[in-house]
Scaffold this motif. Sequence first.
Motif, PDB file in Angstrom:
ATOM      1  N   GLU A   5      -4.628  11.968  -2.955  1.00  0.00           N
ATOM      2  CA  GLU A   5      -4.170  10.718  -2.337  1.00  0.00           C
ATOM      3  C   GLU A   5      -5.255   9.672  -2.423  1.00  0.00           C
ATOM      4  O   GLU A   5      -6.431   9.937  -2.204  1.00  0.00           O
ATOM      5  CB  GLU A   5      -3.815  10.967  -0.877  1.00  0.00           C
ATOM      6  N   GLN A   6      -4.850   8.458  -2.775  1.00  0.00           N
ATOM      7  CA  GLN A   6      -5.803   7.355  -2.878  1.00  0.00           C
ATOM      8  C   GLN A   6      -5.389   6.255  -1.927  1.00  0.00           C
ATOM      9  O   GLN A   6      -4.312   6.291  -1.341  1.00  0.00           O
ATOM     10  CB  GLN A   6      -5.831   6.819  -4.321  1.00  0.00           C
ATOM     11  N   THR A   7      -6.222   5.266  -1.761  1.00  0.00           N
ATOM     12  CA  THR A   7      -5.925   4.177  -0.850  1.00  0.00           C
ATOM     13  C   THR A   7      -6.003   2.834  -1.557  1.00  0.00           C
ATOM     14  O   THR A   7      -6.916   2.562  -2.284  1.00  0.00           O
ATOM     15  CB  THR A   7      -6.941   4.149   0.305  1.00  0.00           C
TER      16      THR A   7
ATOM     17  N   PRO B 154      -5.622   5.652  -8.427  1.00  0.00           N
ATOM     18  CA  PRO B 154      -6.193   4.696  -7.471  1.00  0.00           C
ATOM     19  C   PRO B 154      -6.416   3.337  -8.104  1.00  0.00           C
ATOM     20  O   PRO B 154      -6.473   3.204  -9.322  1.00  0.00           O
ATOM     21  CB  PRO B 154      -7.539   5.337  -7.104  1.00  0.00           C
TER      22      PRO B 154
ATOM     23  N   ILE C  36       0.475   3.754  -3.163  1.00  0.00           N
ATOM     24  CA  ILE C  36      -0.004   5.120  -2.955  1.00  0.00           C
ATOM     25  C   ILE C  36       1.139   6.111  -3.141  1.00  0.00           C
ATOM     26  O   ILE C  36       0.958   7.204  -3.678  1.00  0.00           O
ATOM     27  CB  ILE C  36      -0.610   5.276  -1.550  1.00  0.00           C
TER      28      ILE C  36
ATOM     29  N   ARG D 255       6.495   7.774   0.009  1.00  0.00           N
ATOM     30  CA  ARG D 255       5.793   8.802  -0.753  1.00  0.00           C
ATOM     31  C   ARG D 255       6.774   9.583  -1.615  1.00  0.00           C
ATOM     32  O   ARG D 255       7.839   9.992  -1.164  1.00  0.00           O
ATOM     33  CB  ARG D 255       5.055   9.762   0.183  1.00  0.00           C
TER      34      ARG D 255
ATOM     35  N   THR E 294       0.830  -1.198   0.000  1.00  0.00           N
ATOM     36  CA  THR E 294       0.000   0.000   0.000  1.00  0.00           C
ATOM     37  C   THR E 294       0.863   1.247   0.000  1.00  0.00           C
ATOM     38  O   THR E 294       0.601   2.208  -0.726  1.00  0.00           O
ATOM     39  CB  THR E 294      -0.937   0.004   1.223  1.00  0.00           C
TER      40      THR E 294
END
Length: 225
Positions: free
Chosen positions: A221-223, A146, A140, A208, A136
């Motif tokens: 920002e996506q998850t 996404p 991300i 990041r 993850t």
Amino acid sequence: MSSTVRTLASRVLITPALPRPRLRRLVQLYLGLYLFGLSGAMLLRSDLGATPWDVLHQGLSLQTGLTIGTWSVIIGALLMLLWIPLRQKAGIGTLSNVVVIGLSTDLSLWLLPTTDLMFWRVTLLVGGVLVCAVATGCYIGVGLGPGPRDGLMTGLAARGLSVRLARTLIELTVALAGFLLGGTVGIGTVVFMVAIGPLAQVFLPMMRMPEPTSRGEGNPEQTRR
């Protein structure tokens, strides 16, 4: 002509061109996608409960004979069609997500042996959640769009639902559907849903990268998947 293509791309893609640093983004993107598939396979091999979406993929696999990874690809592609009325933008990561995670899941299931020993099953469960948290952070962190499942979540959230409620409703629905089809819901499913968010927040700052932009627009920002 090129201007028209660029305009169309900016409407449907978050990042029409691959932002710099390109090599690092690609390596981190595909490492994260591979790890997503590996983590899902570890939870499936633990037989203590899969991720909500993999419960659905597993149930469909049991009913049709197609592999779990194949159903991951099919479901991902179908979800992309739902993005059209929800007006969600895809990215390079989104399109890669649809295919690579399914391939990685099947490859990892082929490589990982089955076991009846509880110690190793618990090890696979804990390891699978940790690997997914790293994945993850990788995914991300590159900011390339996404996953198809999260695009559905954010699309619904944009129409009035909170992100938490949208995600909860989606994951409960797919887990229930998968369970009715024969997928494995168990303590591993619960552990994953509770632990993945906090653990991902640990790894995300480490991975990041600078936010890519397209015509001055930042990438939200996506998850996860």
